[in-house]
Write a protein that holds these residues in place. Structure first.
Motif, PDB file in Angstrom:
ATOM      1  N   GLY A   3      12.200  54.289  -5.514  1.00 22.63           N
ATOM      2  CA  GLY A   3      12.341  54.443  -6.955  1.00 22.63           C
ATOM      3  C   GLY A   3      11.230  53.798  -7.762  1.00 22.63           C
ATOM      4  O   GLY A   3      11.344  53.686  -8.981  1.00 22.63           O
ATOM      5  N   THR A   4      10.145  53.390  -7.110  1.00 18.06           N
ATOM      6  CA  THR A   4       9.047  52.762  -7.842  1.00 18.06           C
ATOM      7  C   THR A   4       8.018  53.794  -8.280  1.00 18.06           C
ATOM      8  O   THR A   4       7.999  54.927  -7.787  1.00 18.06           O
ATOM      9  N   ASP A   5       7.132  53.378  -9.172  1.00 16.40           N
ATOM     10  CA  ASP A   5       6.003  54.209  -9.590  1.00 16.40           C
ATOM     11  C   ASP A   5       4.718  53.783  -8.897  1.00 16.40           C
ATOM     12  O   ASP A   5       3.644  54.281  -9.218  1.00 16.40           O
ATOM     13  N   ASP A   6       4.811  52.851  -7.964  1.00 15.83           N
ATOM     14  CA  ASP A   6       3.647  52.334  -7.249  1.00 15.83           C
ATOM     15  C   ASP A   6       3.038  53.455  -6.400  1.00 15.83           C
ATOM     16  O   ASP A   6       3.669  53.932  -5.454  1.00 15.83           O
ATOM     17  N   PRO A   7       1.803  53.893  -6.692  1.00 14.35           N
ATOM     18  CA  PRO A   7       1.201  55.003  -5.944  1.00 14.35           C
ATOM     19  C   PRO A   7       0.914  54.676  -4.481  1.00 14.35           C
ATOM     20  O   PRO A   7       0.700  55.582  -3.683  1.00 14.35           O
ATOM     21  N   ASP A   8       0.933  53.398  -4.110  1.00 16.81           N
ATOM     22  CA  ASP A   8       0.693  53.012  -2.718  1.00 16.81           C
ATOM     23  C   ASP A   8       1.978  52.858  -1.921  1.00 16.81           C
ATOM     24  O   ASP A   8       1.950  52.561  -0.736  1.00 16.81           O
ATOM     25  N   ASP A   9       3.122  53.067  -2.559  1.00 10.90           N
ATOM     26  CA  ASP A   9       4.423  52.903  -1.920  1.00 10.90           C
ATOM     27  C   ASP A   9       4.798  54.185  -1.187  1.00 10.90           C
ATOM     28  O   ASP A   9       5.062  55.219  -1.806  1.00 10.90           O
ATOM     29  N   TYR A  10       4.845  54.114   0.141  1.00 10.86           N
ATOM     30  CA  TYR A  10       5.225  55.276   0.944  1.00 10.86           C
ATOM     31  C   TYR A  10       6.710  55.591   0.818  1.00 10.86           C
ATOM     32  O   TYR A  10       7.156  56.670   1.184  1.00 10.86           O
ATOM     33  N   HIS A  11       7.510  54.663   0.327  1.00 10.36           N
ATOM     34  CA  HIS A  11       8.960  54.825   0.251  1.00 10.36           C
ATOM     35  C   HIS A  11       9.428  55.565  -1.005  1.00 10.36           C
ATOM     36  O   HIS A  11      10.623  55.687  -1.237  1.00 10.36           O
ATOM     37  N   ARG A  12       8.500  56.067  -1.821  1.00  5.54           N
ATOM     38  CA  ARG A  12       8.900  56.770  -3.061  1.00  5.54           C
ATOM     39  C   ARG A  12       9.634  58.065  -2.764  1.00  5.54           C
ATOM     40  O   ARG A  12      10.510  58.485  -3.500  1.00  5.54           O
ATOM     41  N   LEU A  13       9.240  58.743  -1.706  1.00  7.76           N
ATOM     42  CA  LEU A  13       9.884  59.975  -1.245  1.00  7.76           C
ATOM     43  C   LEU A  13      10.052  59.818   0.257  1.00  7.76           C
ATOM     44  O   LEU A  13       9.087  59.468   0.946  1.00  7.76           O
ATOM     45  N   ILE A  14      11.239  60.051   0.758  1.00  6.82           N
ATOM     46  CA  ILE A  14      11.455  59.917   2.200  1.00  6.82           C
ATOM     47  C   ILE A  14      12.048  61.203   2.760  1.00  6.82           C
ATOM     48  O   ILE A  14      12.805  61.897   2.096  1.00  6.82           O
ATOM     49  N   GLU A  15      11.649  61.507   4.009  1.00  9.06           N
ATOM     50  CA  GLU A  15      12.110  62.735   4.661  1.00  9.06           C
ATOM     51  C   GLU A  15      11.876  62.636   6.161  1.00  9.06           C
ATOM     52  O   GLU A  15      11.346  61.645   6.653  1.00  9.06           O
ATOM     53  N   ALA A  16      12.227  63.683   6.871  1.00  9.11           N
ATOM     54  CA  ALA A  16      11.902  63.865   8.287  1.00  9.11           C
ATOM     55  C   ALA A  16      12.406  62.715   9.154  1.00  9.11           C
ATOM     56  O   ALA A  16      11.651  62.088   9.879  1.00  9.11           O
ATOM     57  N   SER A  17      13.697  62.459   9.114  1.00 12.09           N
ATOM     58  CA  SER A  17      14.253  61.323   9.858  1.00 12.09           C
ATOM     59  C   SER A  17      14.534  61.658  11.321  1.00 12.09           C
ATOM     60  O   SER A  17      14.765  62.810  11.688  1.00 12.09           O
ATOM     61  N   TRP A  18      14.501  60.616  12.129  1.00 10.04           N
ATOM     62  CA  TRP A  18      14.777  60.711  13.556  1.00 10.04           C
ATOM     63  C   TRP A  18      15.381  59.380  13.980  1.00 10.04           C
ATOM     64  O   TRP A  18      14.804  58.328  13.696  1.00 10.04           O
ATOM     65  N   VAL A  19      16.518  59.405  14.660  1.00  7.84           N
ATOM     66  CA  VAL A  19      17.144  58.172  15.123  1.00  7.84           C
ATOM     67  C   VAL A  19      16.968  58.057  16.631  1.00  7.84           C
ATOM     68  O   VAL A  19      17.166  59.026  17.373  1.00  7.84           O
ATOM     69  N   HIS A  20      16.599  56.855  17.074  1.00  7.91           N
ATOM     70  CA  HIS A  20      16.347  56.595  18.493  1.00  7.91           C
ATOM     71  C   HIS A  20      17.036  55.280  18.869  1.00  7.91           C
ATOM     72  O   HIS A  20      16.804  54.260  18.226  1.00  7.91           O
ATOM     73  N   LEU A  21      17.866  55.298  19.897  1.00  3.86           N
ATOM     74  CA  LEU A  21      18.569  54.109  20.366  1.00  3.86           C
ATOM     75  C   LEU A  21      17.763  53.454  21.477  1.00  3.86           C
ATOM     76  O   LEU A  21      17.408  54.104  22.458  1.00  3.86           O
ATOM     77  N   ARG A  22      17.472  52.164  21.303  1.00  2.00           N
ATOM     78  CA  ARG A  22      16.735  51.423  22.336  1.00  2.00           C
ATOM     79  C   ARG A  22      17.145  49.949  22.264  1.00  2.00           C
ATOM     80  O   ARG A  22      17.080  49.328  21.213  1.00  2.00           O
ATOM     81  N   ASP A  23      17.555  49.415  23.401  1.00  2.00           N
ATOM     82  CA  ASP A  23      17.888  47.990  23.526  1.00  2.00           C
ATOM     83  C   ASP A  23      18.877  47.515  22.464  1.00  2.00           C
ATOM     84  O   ASP A  23      18.727  46.426  21.896  1.00  2.00           O
ATOM     85  N   GLY A  24      19.891  48.336  22.185  1.00  2.00           N
ATOM     86  CA  GLY A  24      20.940  47.945  21.259  1.00  2.00           C
ATOM     87  C   GLY A  24      20.597  48.119  19.787  1.00  2.00           C
ATOM     88  O   GLY A  24      21.396  47.788  18.920  1.00  2.00           O
ATOM     89  N   TRP A  25      19.423  48.650  19.492  1.00  2.49           N
ATOM     90  CA  TRP A  25      19.015  48.920  18.102  1.00  2.49           C
ATOM     91  C   TRP A  25      18.950  50.421  17.882  1.00  2.49           C
ATOM     92  O   TRP A  25      18.441  51.172  18.725  1.00  2.49           O
ATOM     93  N   TYR A  26      19.433  50.855  16.731  1.00  2.00           N
ATOM     94  CA  TYR A  26      19.227  52.226  16.270  1.00  2.00           C
ATOM     95  C   TYR A  26      18.002  52.175  15.372  1.00  2.00           C
ATOM     96  O   TYR A  26      18.015  51.509  14.333  1.00  2.00           O
ATOM     97  N   TYR A  27      16.942  52.825  15.799  1.00  2.00           N
ATOM     98  CA  TYR A  27      15.713  52.880  15.014  1.00  2.00           C
ATOM     99  C   TYR A  27      15.681  54.192  14.252  1.00  2.00           C
ATOM    100  O   TYR A  27      15.778  55.268  14.848  1.00  2.00           O
ATOM    101  N   LEU A  28      15.579  54.095  12.958  1.00  5.42           N
ATOM    102  CA  LEU A  28      15.472  55.265  12.095  1.00  5.42           C
ATOM    103  C   LEU A  28      13.998  55.429  11.737  1.00  5.42           C
ATOM    104  O   LEU A  28      13.439  54.627  10.993  1.00  5.42           O
TER     105      LEU A  28
END
Length: 178
Positions: free
Chosen positions: A30-55
């Motif tokens: 929700g920021t206006d920071d042009p260097d923030d990659y988190h402004r728009l998110i997409e293309a998710s993939w979940v991977h389980l490894r060593d008890g962690w769910y990595y998104l």
């Protein structure tokens, strides 16, 4: 029905089970920071490894002459979260798993595969700076030529890491096949 009434896949693995409810697990910054990659998110993939769910997910603008895109990651002990992003864990809003370099722009839209030796690999696309568009397509629309790449994932302090945090550009040893 999945945990806490969240969405579950139907037996055909293509649809959600009747009565399931979609559940958001991560949100744009929700920021206006042009260097923030988190402004728009997409293309998710979940991977389980060593008890962690990595998104694994991609952020910001994937394509065109002003592409600003990266592979991002979050983790949780449960599939439905709560997830902590790598950016939050490092207190760096610009932190990403994989960012552009001099050879490749806008890496993203990824998945994780595990080879026969148990090694994880990140498959993703990026724009080759030497040929960013297709020769056969009118470039006025800004169609990006995205190439499939594969890089080895390591894990450090409970987080996935790609060497140099950017796409490899020289030949590397590949996955182990059966």
């Amino acid at each position: 029905m999945g945990p806490s009434g969240c969405a579950s896949l139907a037996d055909d693995r293509l649809n959600f089970r009747a009565g399931s409810t979609a559940q958001a697990i991560i949100y744009p910054s929700g920021t206006d920071d042009p260097d923030d990659y988190h402004r728009l998110i997409e293309a998710s993939w979940v991977h389980l490894r060593d008890g962690w769910y990595y998104l694994f997910f991609s952020g910001d603008n994937c394509c065109g002459p002003h592409a600003h895109y990266a592979v991002l990651v979050a983790r949780a002990r449960h599939a439905t979260g709560p997830y902590e992003t790598y950016a939050a864990a490092t207190a760096n809003p610009h932190a990403a798993l994989l960012v552009a370099n001099d050879h490749w722009r806008a890496p993203g839209n990824n998945s994780v595969v595990t080879d026969a030796a148990g090694q994880d690999w990140l498959a993703y696309h990026a724009i080759d700076v030497r040929q960013p568009t297709f020769d056969a397509i009118d470039d006025s629309e800004g169609y990006s030529r995205r190439v499939l790449l594969l890089d080895k994932l390591e894990y450090a302090d409970g987080w996935p890491v790609v060497k140099h945090h950017s796409p490899s550009w020289q030949p590397q040893p590949g996955p182990v096949a059966q």
